[in-house]
Design a protein around this motif. Structure first.
Motif, PDB file in Angstrom:
ATOM      1  N   LEU A 124      -2.095   7.426  -2.310  1.00 29.47           N
ATOM      2  CA  LEU A 124      -1.148   7.942  -1.332  1.00 29.47           C
ATOM      3  C   LEU A 124      -1.084   7.066  -0.088  1.00 29.47           C
ATOM      4  CD1 LEU A 124      -1.784  11.796  -1.598  1.00 29.47           C
ATOM      5  CD2 LEU A 124       0.021  10.421  -2.647  1.00 29.47           C
ATOM      6  N   ARG A 125      -2.205   6.465   0.284  1.00 28.56           N
ATOM      7  CA  ARG A 125      -2.200   5.594   1.451  1.00 28.56           C
ATOM      8  C   ARG A 125      -1.293   4.393   1.243  1.00 28.56           C
ATOM      9  NH1 ARG A 125      -7.909   3.374   2.899  1.00 28.56           N
ATOM     10  NH2 ARG A 125      -8.369   5.579   2.513  1.00 28.56           N
ATOM     11  N   SER A 126      -1.143   3.965   0.003  1.00 26.69           N
ATOM     12  CA  SER A 126      -0.317   2.794  -0.260  1.00 26.69           C
ATOM     13  C   SER A 126       1.156   3.053   0.051  1.00 26.69           C
ATOM     14  CB  SER A 126      -0.469   2.363  -1.726  1.00 26.69           C
ATOM     15  OG  SER A 126       0.087   3.338  -2.604  1.00 26.69           O
ATOM     16  N   LEU A 127       1.587   4.317   0.026  1.00 24.79           N
ATOM     17  CA  LEU A 127       2.991   4.630   0.293  1.00 24.79           C
ATOM     18  C   LEU A 127       3.384   4.334   1.738  1.00 24.79           C
ATOM     19  CD1 LEU A 127       3.355   8.004  -1.637  1.00 24.79           C
ATOM     20  CD2 LEU A 127       4.184   5.755  -2.335  1.00 24.79           C
ATOM     21  N   THR A 128       2.406   4.252   2.639  1.00 23.70           N
ATOM     22  CA  THR A 128       2.702   3.968   4.043  1.00 23.70           C
ATOM     23  C   THR A 128       2.856   2.479   4.319  1.00 23.70           C
ATOM     24  OG1 THR A 128       0.345   3.836   4.663  1.00 23.70           O
ATOM     25  CG2 THR A 128       1.380   6.018   4.687  1.00 23.70           C
ATOM     26  N   VAL A 129       2.571   1.636   3.349  1.00 27.05           N
ATOM     27  CA  VAL A 129       2.674   0.188   3.542  1.00 27.05           C
ATOM     28  C   VAL A 129       4.131  -0.239   3.396  1.00 27.05           C
ATOM     29  CG1 VAL A 129       1.914  -2.072   2.713  1.00 27.05           C
ATOM     30  CG2 VAL A 129       0.335  -0.128   2.659  1.00 27.05           C
ATOM     31  N   PRO A 130       4.688  -0.974   4.375  1.00 28.96           N
ATOM     32  CA  PRO A 130       6.085  -1.415   4.268  1.00 28.96           C
ATOM     33  C   PRO A 130       6.331  -2.206   2.985  1.00 28.96           C
ATOM     34  CG  PRO A 130       5.234  -1.832   6.469  1.00 28.96           C
ATOM     35  CD  PRO A 130       4.054  -1.412   5.624  1.00 28.96           C
ATOM     36  N   GLY A 131       7.396  -1.873   2.290  1.00 27.91           N
ATOM     37  CA  GLY A 131       7.771  -2.587   1.079  1.00 27.91           C
ATOM     38  C   GLY A 131       7.349  -1.913  -0.204  1.00 27.91           C
ATOM     39  N   VAL A 132       6.316  -1.066  -0.146  1.00 30.39           N
ATOM     40  CA  VAL A 132       5.832  -0.433  -1.371  1.00 30.39           C
ATOM     41  C   VAL A 132       6.834   0.605  -1.876  1.00 30.39           C
ATOM     42  CG1 VAL A 132       4.050   1.078  -2.334  1.00 30.39           C
ATOM     43  CG2 VAL A 132       3.401  -0.882  -0.926  1.00 30.39           C
ATOM     44  N   SER A 133       7.335   1.451  -0.984  1.00 30.55           N
ATOM     45  CA  SER A 133       8.263   2.508  -1.406  1.00 30.55           C
ATOM     46  C   SER A 133       9.528   1.956  -2.064  1.00 30.55           C
ATOM     47  CB  SER A 133       8.619   3.398  -0.218  1.00 30.55           C
ATOM     48  OG  SER A 133       7.478   4.124   0.199  1.00 30.55           O
ATOM     49  N   PRO A 134      10.167   0.897  -1.512  1.00 27.68           N
ATOM     50  CA  PRO A 134      11.346   0.355  -2.211  1.00 27.68           C
ATOM     51  C   PRO A 134      11.042  -0.136  -3.624  1.00 27.68           C
ATOM     52  CG  PRO A 134      11.268  -0.458   0.029  1.00 27.68           C
ATOM     53  CD  PRO A 134       9.975   0.256  -0.207  1.00 27.68           C
ATOM     54  N   VAL A 160      17.229  -9.765  -8.870  1.00 25.84           N
ATOM     55  CA  VAL A 160      18.675  -9.546  -8.834  1.00 25.84           C
ATOM     56  C   VAL A 160      19.323 -10.027 -10.131  1.00 25.84           C
ATOM     57  CG1 VAL A 160      20.821 -10.247  -7.697  1.00 25.84           C
ATOM     58  CG2 VAL A 160      18.817  -9.646  -6.318  1.00 25.84           C
ATOM     59  N   LEU A 161      18.904 -11.201 -10.611  1.00 26.13           N
ATOM     60  CA  LEU A 161      19.466 -11.735 -11.848  1.00 26.13           C
ATOM     61  C   LEU A 161      19.183 -10.816 -13.022  1.00 26.13           C
ATOM     62  CD1 LEU A 161      20.884 -14.014 -13.374  1.00 26.13           C
ATOM     63  CD2 LEU A 161      18.654 -15.162 -13.583  1.00 26.13           C
ATOM     64  N   SER A 162      17.981 -10.234 -13.073  1.00 27.62           N
ATOM     65  CA  SER A 162      17.654  -9.337 -14.183  1.00 27.62           C
ATOM     66  C   SER A 162      18.584  -8.129 -14.196  1.00 27.62           C
ATOM     67  CB  SER A 162      16.193  -8.889 -14.089  1.00 27.62           C
ATOM     68  OG  SER A 162      16.000  -7.890 -13.107  1.00 27.62           O
ATOM     69  N   PRO A 164      22.092   1.843  -7.687  1.00 28.18           N
ATOM     70  CA  PRO A 164      21.072   1.992  -6.637  1.00 28.18           C
ATOM     71  C   PRO A 164      19.927   0.998  -6.767  1.00 28.18           C
ATOM     72  CG  PRO A 164      20.967   3.821  -8.191  1.00 28.18           C
ATOM     73  CD  PRO A 164      22.224   3.085  -8.482  1.00 28.18           C
ATOM     74  N   VAL A 165      19.635   0.553  -7.984  1.00 27.06           N
ATOM     75  CA  VAL A 165      18.596  -0.471  -8.161  1.00 27.06           C
ATOM     76  C   VAL A 165      18.997  -1.752  -7.442  1.00 27.06           C
ATOM     77  CG1 VAL A 165      17.421  -1.952  -9.837  1.00 27.06           C
ATOM     78  CG2 VAL A 165      17.750   0.478 -10.332  1.00 27.06           C
ATOM     79  N   LEU A 166      20.213  -2.217  -7.696  1.00 25.55           N
ATOM     80  CA  LEU A 166      20.679  -3.456  -7.090  1.00 25.55           C
ATOM     81  C   LEU A 166      20.771  -3.320  -5.568  1.00 25.55           C
ATOM     82  CD1 LEU A 166      21.694  -6.330  -7.549  1.00 25.55           C
ATOM     83  CD2 LEU A 166      23.997  -5.398  -7.834  1.00 25.55           C
ATOM     84  N   ALA A 186      18.721  -4.738  -0.273  1.00 33.11           N
ATOM     85  CA  ALA A 186      18.405  -4.249   1.065  1.00 33.11           C
ATOM     86  C   ALA A 186      16.959  -4.534   1.471  1.00 33.11           C
ATOM     87  CB  ALA A 186      18.677  -2.751   1.147  1.00 33.11           C
ATOM     88  N   ALA A 187      16.053  -4.603   0.505  1.00 34.44           N
ATOM     89  CA  ALA A 187      14.628  -4.775   0.813  1.00 34.44           C
ATOM     90  C   ALA A 187      14.277  -6.253   0.952  1.00 34.44           C
ATOM     91  CB  ALA A 187      13.779  -4.122  -0.274  1.00 34.44           C
ATOM     92  N   ARG A 188      15.016  -6.975   1.792  1.00 32.09           N
ATOM     93  CA  ARG A 188      14.831  -8.418   1.925  1.00 32.09           C
ATOM     94  C   ARG A 188      13.695  -8.778   2.867  1.00 32.09           C
ATOM     95  NH1 ARG A 188      18.915 -11.243   2.163  1.00 32.09           N
ATOM     96  NH2 ARG A 188      18.045 -12.977   3.331  1.00 32.09           N
ATOM     97  N   THR A 189      13.262  -7.823   3.711  1.00 27.67           N
ATOM     98  CA  THR A 189      12.134  -8.086   4.611  1.00 27.67           C
ATOM     99  C   THR A 189      10.815  -7.708   3.958  1.00 27.67           C
ATOM    100  OG1 THR A 189      13.553  -7.670   6.520  1.00 27.67           O
ATOM    101  CG2 THR A 189      11.177  -7.623   6.886  1.00 27.67           C
ATOM    102  N   HIS A 190      10.761  -6.530   3.350  1.00 29.42           N
ATOM    103  CA  HIS A 190       9.570  -6.051   2.646  1.00 29.42           C
ATOM    104  C   HIS A 190       9.994  -5.560   1.261  1.00 29.42           C
ATOM    105  CE1 HIS A 190       7.259  -6.220   6.369  1.00 29.42           C
ATOM    106  NE2 HIS A 190       8.234  -5.553   6.973  1.00 29.42           N
ATOM    107  N   GLY A 191       9.154  -5.743   0.285  1.00 29.45           N
ATOM    108  CA  GLY A 191       9.449  -5.295  -1.076  1.00 29.45           C
ATOM    109  C   GLY A 191       9.953  -6.420  -1.947  1.00 29.45           C
TER     110      GLY A 191
END
Length: 403
Positions: free
Chosen positions: A212-222, A285-287, A382-384, A389-394
């Motif tokens: 659960l702690r990992s969900l607070t890390v930027p990029g993990v949720s996306p 993105v290509l996939s 929504p995947v694409l 959108a997650a260009r900074t984290h994720g």
């Protein structure tokens, strides 16, 4: 899917430049059996359905219940068996496949078949949580990546050769023979593990994966959201591919279509493995675009073999590297919480497989087989959007950390 859990013992140091190839190939065979047990019903859906006297959408739930077994039990069982010796645990998981596939092959009752598939999913949860760490511990530090690649080779082999071969065998001599053949291979593997795979101690008491702690890390949720929706979209089509091919006039070529899909997956895995450290975002993105193109061709209601094989090729090129892309993305984003993030990814992967089987069955019963690729296309939107959108984290535009 695999997740990596901490262990108390350091890796076994092999002589420089050498890997325990026999032991690693045994692990690769375990991965092959796990992957093939999961996906084999997709190529044999009409035959299993006719034999069990249920609809093809109901038979498709054999994939769903397998994923449910993994999703519900992987984390608690992995925690409960953390102190077990590794070889003992691996043999127990493999034996679970032998029992489950034997019961599946001999059962004429739908409920019993579903229970056997659930047991197979439970065995898969134990196996996936164990195999990646086992492979790394077999190798010296500078060869651990290569050792993991050898062990995980069972996944593309299952896709490219195992599923088409199983489909051909099931078509030629009956689907039950295909599952009994899996049992025979599993029994041989248990002996191979006993004779050729070193043993290791389990985890030290108190070792935990802080999910659960990992969900607070930027990029993990996306990344986790993409995993959930992407795998749901893929399973929507894959679980009922034999039925769709029947609808497109290619029911007699299911094994060949899956062979083309698997071969394209192999090429995709090679490309992703070569460029992922520098092009993770672009490859993701290509996939999505490749799978969208394949789904669009599958959605054309014309009995044209060329379109079907082109669709399978595009689908395989897009999908083959997806597990590597998503695991790498969540590992990079997770940082110090990577173990928890990986565990969440594995759980959501199997939840999505279960959801894809259910949703695909509903679409099949209400709108027909052609709605499956169209549903996949809709879910890819929504995947694409999330990946872009997650260009900074994720899914960063520039490389963050090692792959």
């Amino acid at each position: 899917m695999t997740t990596q859990t901490p262990t108390s013992a350091p890796p076994v140091a092999e002589p420089a430049g050498r890997l325990p190839l026999s032991a690693l190939l045994a692990l690769a065979t375990a991965v092959f059996i796990t992957s093939l047990t999961e996906t084999l019903p997709a190529g044999l859906l009409p035959a299993i359905s006719a034999d069990l006297h249920v609809s093809e959408s109901a038979t498709g739930q054999t994939v769903t219940v397998y994923a449910v077994g993994t999703a519900l039990t992987a984390i608690p069982l992995t925690a409960a068996t953390a102190g077990w010796r590794r070889k003992r645990l691996l043999q127990s998981a493999v034996a679970g496949f032998a029992v489950a596939n034997t019961v599946t092959a001999l059962s004429s009752d739908y409920s019993l078949t579903m229970f056997a598939r659930f047991v197979a999913g439970v065995a898969a949860g134990l196996a996936w949580a164990l195999l990646a760490g086992y492979a790394r511990r077999l190798a010296p530090p500078h060869l651990q990546g290569r050792a993991l690649a050898i062990a995980m080779a069972g996944i593309p082999v299952a896709l490219s050769l195992g599923v088409p071969a199983g489909t051909f065998l099931g078509t030629a001599v009956g689907w039950r023979t295909a599952f009994l053949t899996m049992t025979g291979l599993t029994v041989l593997l248990i002996g191979w593990i006993a004779a050729g795979v070193p043993d290791f101690p389990g985890q030290r008491r108190g070792a935990r994966v802080p999910m659960l702690r990992s969900l607070t890390v930027p990029g993990v949720s996306p990344v986790l959201f993409v995993t959930l929706v992407y795998v749901l979209a893929h399973t929507l089509l894959y679980a009922y591919i034999a039925t769709l091919l029947d609808d497109l006039g290619q029911g007699g070529a299911t094994d060949l279509v899956l062979l083309v899909f698997g071969a394209a997956c192999l090429l995709s895995i090679w490309v992703v493995g070569t460029y992922i450290s520098r092009r993770l975002r672009g490859l993701t993105v290509l996939s999505v675009l490749l799978i969208a193109a394949g789904a669009a061709l599958f959605a054309v209601p014309a009995e044209q073999p060329a379109l079907v094989y082109a669709a399978a090729t595009l689908w395989g090129l897009g999908w083959g590297g997806v597990p590597t892309l998503l695991q790498t993305a969540v590992g990079n984003a997770g940082g110090d919480q990577a173990d928890g993030a990986q565990a969440m990814l594995v759980t959501l992967w199997n939840v999505a497989m279960a959801g894809g089987g259910v949703a695909g069955g509903i679409l099949l019963d209400t709108l027909g087989a052609v709605s499956l690729p169209r549903g996949l296309l809709l879910l890819l939107v929504p995947v694409l959007v999330t990946v872009v959108a997650a260009r900074t984290h994720g899914f960063p535009a520039a490389r963050r950390g090692g792959a």
